[in-house]
Write a protein that holds these residues in place. Structure first.
Motif, PDB file in Angstrom:
ATOM      1  N   GLU A   1     -30.501   6.631  28.792  1.00 10.06           N
ATOM      2  CA  GLU A   1     -30.690   5.834  29.830  1.00 10.06           C
ATOM      3  C   GLU A   1     -32.545   5.545  29.794  1.00 10.06           C
ATOM      4  OE1 GLU A   1     -26.931   5.925  32.727  1.00 10.06           O
ATOM      5  OE2 GLU A   1     -28.775   7.252  32.748  1.00 10.06           O
ATOM      6  N   ASN A   2     -33.329   6.846  29.501  1.00  7.18           N
ATOM      7  CA  ASN A   2     -34.653   7.136  29.386  1.00  7.18           C
ATOM      8  C   ASN A   2     -35.439   6.105  28.295  1.00  7.18           C
ATOM      9  OD1 ASN A   2     -36.047   8.843  31.569  1.00  7.18           O
ATOM     10  ND2 ASN A   2     -34.243   9.758  31.792  1.00  7.18           N
ATOM     11  N   VAL A   3     -34.321   6.143  26.852  1.00  8.82           N
ATOM     12  CA  VAL A   3     -34.664   5.392  25.694  1.00  8.82           C
ATOM     13  C   VAL A   3     -35.159   4.337  26.036  1.00  8.82           C
ATOM     14  CG1 VAL A   3     -34.580   5.162  23.509  1.00  8.82           C
ATOM     15  CG2 VAL A   3     -34.215   7.775  24.293  1.00  8.82           C
ATOM     16  N   LEU A   4     -33.651   3.303  26.322  1.00  8.20           N
ATOM     17  CA  LEU A   4     -33.513   2.375  26.748  1.00  8.20           C
ATOM     18  C   LEU A   4     -34.614   1.266  27.591  1.00  8.20           C
ATOM     19  CD1 LEU A   4     -29.873   2.669  26.290  1.00  8.20           C
ATOM     20  CD2 LEU A   4     -31.746   1.063  25.035  1.00  8.20           C
ATOM     21  N   LEU A   5     -34.971   2.434  28.114  1.00 11.79           N
ATOM     22  CA  LEU A   5     -36.232   1.572  29.758  1.00 11.79           C
ATOM     23  C   LEU A   5     -37.138   0.745  29.136  1.00 11.79           C
ATOM     24  CD1 LEU A   5     -36.388   4.810  32.500  1.00 11.79           C
ATOM     25  CD2 LEU A   5     -35.103   2.060  32.757  1.00 11.79           C
ATOM     26  N   PRO A   6     -37.503   0.418  28.399  1.00 12.97           N
ATOM     27  CA  PRO A   6     -38.312  -0.211  27.647  1.00 12.97           C
ATOM     28  C   PRO A   6     -37.848  -1.231  27.708  1.00 12.97           C
ATOM     29  CG  PRO A   6     -39.499   2.501  26.625  1.00 12.97           C
ATOM     30  CD  PRO A   6     -37.721   2.138  27.707  1.00 12.97           C
ATOM     31  N   THR A   7     -36.440  -1.193  26.803  1.00 11.22           N
ATOM     32  CA  THR A   7     -36.268  -3.066  26.781  1.00 11.22           C
ATOM     33  C   THR A   7     -35.934  -3.691  28.307  1.00 11.22           C
ATOM     34  OG1 THR A   7     -33.687  -1.717  26.971  1.00 11.22           O
ATOM     35  CG2 THR A   7     -34.959  -1.736  24.893  1.00 11.22           C
ATOM     36  N   LEU A   8     -36.355  -2.720  29.036  1.00 15.06           N
ATOM     37  CA  LEU A   8     -35.946  -3.940  29.703  1.00 15.06           C
ATOM     38  C   LEU A   8     -37.420  -5.235  30.682  1.00 15.06           C
ATOM     39  CD1 LEU A   8     -33.851  -1.058  33.056  1.00 15.06           C
ATOM     40  CD2 LEU A   8     -33.247  -2.973  30.941  1.00 15.06           C
ATOM     41  N   ALA A   9     -38.036  -4.155  30.130  1.00 16.20           N
ATOM     42  CA  ALA A   9     -39.379  -5.009  30.257  1.00 16.20           C
ATOM     43  C   ALA A   9     -39.580  -6.194  29.087  1.00 16.20           C
ATOM     44  CB  ALA A   9     -40.727  -4.269  29.852  1.00 16.20           C
ATOM     45  N   LEU A  10     -38.428  -6.209  27.753  1.00 15.50           N
ATOM     46  CA  LEU A  10     -38.630  -7.534  27.114  1.00 15.50           C
ATOM     47  C   LEU A  10     -38.590  -8.204  26.992  1.00 15.50           C
ATOM     48  CD1 LEU A  10     -37.840  -5.290  23.677  1.00 15.50           C
ATOM     49  CD2 LEU A  10     -40.436  -6.315  24.636  1.00 15.50           C
ATOM     50  N   THR A  11     -39.025  -9.728  27.584  1.00 13.73           N
ATOM     51  CA  THR A  11     -39.243 -11.310  27.548  1.00 13.73           C
ATOM     52  C   THR A  11     -38.882 -11.920  25.553  1.00 13.73           C
ATOM     53  OG1 THR A  11     -39.782 -11.178  29.253  1.00 13.73           O
ATOM     54  CG2 THR A  11     -39.755 -13.075  28.447  1.00 13.73           C
ATOM     55  N   PRO A  12     -37.983 -12.707  25.638  1.00 15.19           N
ATOM     56  CA  PRO A  12     -36.434 -12.668  26.189  1.00 15.19           C
ATOM     57  C   PRO A  12     -35.745 -11.406  25.882  1.00 15.19           C
ATOM     58  CG  PRO A  12     -36.214 -13.483  24.113  1.00 15.19           C
ATOM     59  CD  PRO A  12     -37.306 -13.240  23.916  1.00 15.19           C
ATOM     60  N   LYS A  13     -34.631 -10.850  27.010  1.00 14.59           N
ATOM     61  CA  LYS A  13     -33.891  -9.274  27.187  1.00 14.59           C
ATOM     62  C   LYS A  13     -33.497  -9.410  25.137  1.00 14.59           C
ATOM     63  CE  LYS A  13     -34.682  -7.873  30.951  1.00 14.59           C
ATOM     64  NZ  LYS A  13     -35.998  -8.622  31.168  1.00 14.59           N
ATOM     65  N   PRO A  14     -33.256  -8.118  24.538  1.00 15.72           N
ATOM     66  CA  PRO A  14     -32.811  -7.665  23.782  1.00 15.72           C
ATOM     67  C   PRO A  14     -31.417  -7.343  23.565  1.00 15.72           C
ATOM     68  CG  PRO A  14     -34.223  -5.578  24.452  1.00 15.72           C
ATOM     69  CD  PRO A  14     -34.026  -6.988  25.448  1.00 15.72           C
ATOM     70  N   ASP A  15     -29.942  -8.018  22.687  1.00 16.03           N
ATOM     71  CA  ASP A  15     -29.049  -8.004  22.918  1.00 16.03           C
ATOM     72  C   ASP A  15     -28.879  -6.573  22.922  1.00 16.03           C
ATOM     73  OD1 ASP A  15     -25.993  -8.525  21.872  1.00 16.03           O
ATOM     74  OD2 ASP A  15     -26.584  -6.169  21.151  1.00 16.03           O
ATOM     75  N   GLN A  16     -28.112  -5.940  24.029  1.00 16.29           N
ATOM     76  CA  GLN A  16     -27.440  -5.073  24.639  1.00 16.29           C
ATOM     77  C   GLN A  16     -27.280  -3.771  23.965  1.00 16.29           C
ATOM     78  OE1 GLN A  16     -25.203  -4.614  28.352  1.00 16.29           O
ATOM     79  NE2 GLN A  16     -25.947  -3.181  28.917  1.00 16.29           N
ATOM     80  N   LYS A  17     -26.416  -4.052  23.062  1.00 12.75           N
ATOM     81  CA  LYS A  17     -25.118  -3.357  22.265  1.00 12.75           C
ATOM     82  C   LYS A  17     -26.847  -3.466  20.989  1.00 12.75           C
ATOM     83  CE  LYS A  17     -21.512  -2.792  19.063  1.00 12.75           C
ATOM     84  NZ  LYS A  17     -22.350  -2.453  18.182  1.00 12.75           N
ATOM     85  N   ALA A  18     -26.677  -3.975  20.597  1.00 14.38           N
ATOM     86  CA  ALA A  18     -28.013  -3.683  19.521  1.00 14.38           C
ATOM     87  C   ALA A  18     -28.836  -2.635  19.940  1.00 14.38           C
ATOM     88  CB  ALA A  18     -28.651  -5.283  19.056  1.00 14.38           C
ATOM     89  N   ALA A  19     -29.338  -2.951  21.577  1.00 10.98           N
ATOM     90  CA  ALA A  19     -30.562  -2.126  21.647  1.00 10.98           C
ATOM     91  C   ALA A  19     -29.979  -0.852  21.473  1.00 10.98           C
ATOM     92  CB  ALA A  19     -30.468  -2.220  22.914  1.00 10.98           C
ATOM     93  N   GLN A  20     -29.074  -0.663  21.577  1.00 16.27           N
ATOM     94  CA  GLN A  20     -28.040   0.933  22.667  1.00 16.27           C
ATOM     95  C   GLN A  20     -27.459   1.592  20.877  1.00 16.27           C
ATOM     96  OE1 GLN A  20     -25.198   1.292  25.453  1.00 16.27           O
ATOM     97  NE2 GLN A  20     -24.321   2.570  24.301  1.00 16.27           N
ATOM     98  N   ASP A  21     -27.816   0.362  19.602  1.00 15.10           N
ATOM     99  CA  ASP A  21     -27.570   1.221  18.277  1.00 15.10           C
ATOM    100  C   ASP A  21     -28.808   1.722  17.944  1.00 15.10           C
ATOM    101  OD1 ASP A  21     -24.841   0.404  18.453  1.00 15.10           O
ATOM    102  OD2 ASP A  21     -24.832  -1.372  17.295  1.00 15.10           O
ATOM    103  N   ARG A  22     -29.355   0.910  18.816  1.00 15.20           N
ATOM    104  CA  ARG A  22     -30.901   1.459  17.315  1.00 15.20           C
ATOM    105  C   ARG A  22     -31.074   2.453  18.529  1.00 15.20           C
ATOM    106  NH1 ARG A  22     -35.939   0.839  14.913  1.00 15.20           N
ATOM    107  NH2 ARG A  22     -37.741   1.047  16.459  1.00 15.20           N
ATOM    108  N   ALA A  23     -31.056   2.389  19.999  1.00 11.39           N
ATOM    109  CA  ALA A  23     -32.150   4.567  20.417  1.00 11.39           C
ATOM    110  C   ALA A  23     -31.261   5.593  19.691  1.00 11.39           C
ATOM    111  CB  ALA A  23     -31.008   3.800  21.548  1.00 11.39           C
TER     112      ALA A  23
END
Length: 227
Positions: A106-128
């Motif tokens: 969850e800490n690692v994924l926090l910066p993705t919340l500030a992106l515009t447009p929002k990234p695909d959640q599964k893709a972000a989690q896979d990258r994390a």
């Protein structure tokens, strides 16, 4: 075209008691190429963190120009700077600043919340998870920061800085709270991740051994920058 170009950048702060202006940076000229690693060294209070804050768009110079990927940031508003910061700049500090109530993932994924447009959640989690695996922390993804060692917390902070695939990593004394072995491990990790991805790294460090590991060492003294 350089990733970063500072031209004649100066910064001063007003002394709270006397009201006098105290110069911190004086006519800084700096150019950093994509994929280059640079360390900035100098005595305490010489302006290293101020320079890092300007590079990270957390502060603005009083005079001079800052170009990022060829675009001038002069007069850029907070929205544009915030978008640039979120998408293209990652930060690593001496203190990891992980949220204690959140898991490592969850800490690692926090910066993705500030992106515009929002990234695909599964893709972000896979990258994390891929990044955590790369630094040997995938088995700690569900742990809270308090359950990690100091070195593991800093490795998690590195992954958090990389999650949005930035062009620039700014590291302010990232090994300052670690013992020598963990400091070496973290520096090796940062160098390998940066070299393999073409990210630029600017490191501020009081540790000469860690600073010398960068491709270029710059000295900040009395507000001026030199080789």
């Amino acid at each position: 075209m350089p990733l970063i170009q500072l031209t004649n950048v100066s910064k001063a702060y007003r002394e709270p008691v006397s009201g006098h202006s105290v110069p911190v940076l004086k006519g800084i000229n700096l150019q950093i190429e994509a994929g280059e690693s640079v360390s900035i060294v100098g005595p305490s209070g010489c302006g290293k963190s101020t320079l890092l804050n300007i590079l990270g768009t957390l502060d603005e110079p009083d005079t001079g120009e800052y170009r990022f990927e060829g675009d001038s940031l002069q007069g850029a508003g907070p929205t544009k700077l915030g978008q640039l910061r979120s998408a293209k700049i990652g930060f690593i500090f001496q203190l990891h600043h992980l949220l204690p109530q959140c898991t490592v993932l969850e800490n690692v994924l926090l910066p993705t919340l500030a992106l515009t447009p929002k990234p695909d959640q599964k893709a972000a989690q896979d990258r994390a998870m891929d990044l955590l695996r790369e630094v040997g922390l995938d088995h700690r993804a569900s742990y809270k920061p308090a359950e990690l060692s100091g070195g593991e917390r800093q490795r998690a902070a590195v992954v958090r800085a990389l999650i949005n695939a930035p062009k620039l990593i700014l590291a302010d004394e990232p090994t300052g709270a670690l013992d020598e072995a963990n400091a070496d491990t973290l520096t090796n990790l940062m160098i390998n991740l940066v070299e393999n991805s073409g990210i630029s790294l600017v490191l501020v460090s009081h540790n000469p051994t860690q600073a010398q590991r960068m491709k270029r060492v710059l000295h900040l003294h009395e507000g001026t920058l030199s080789v």
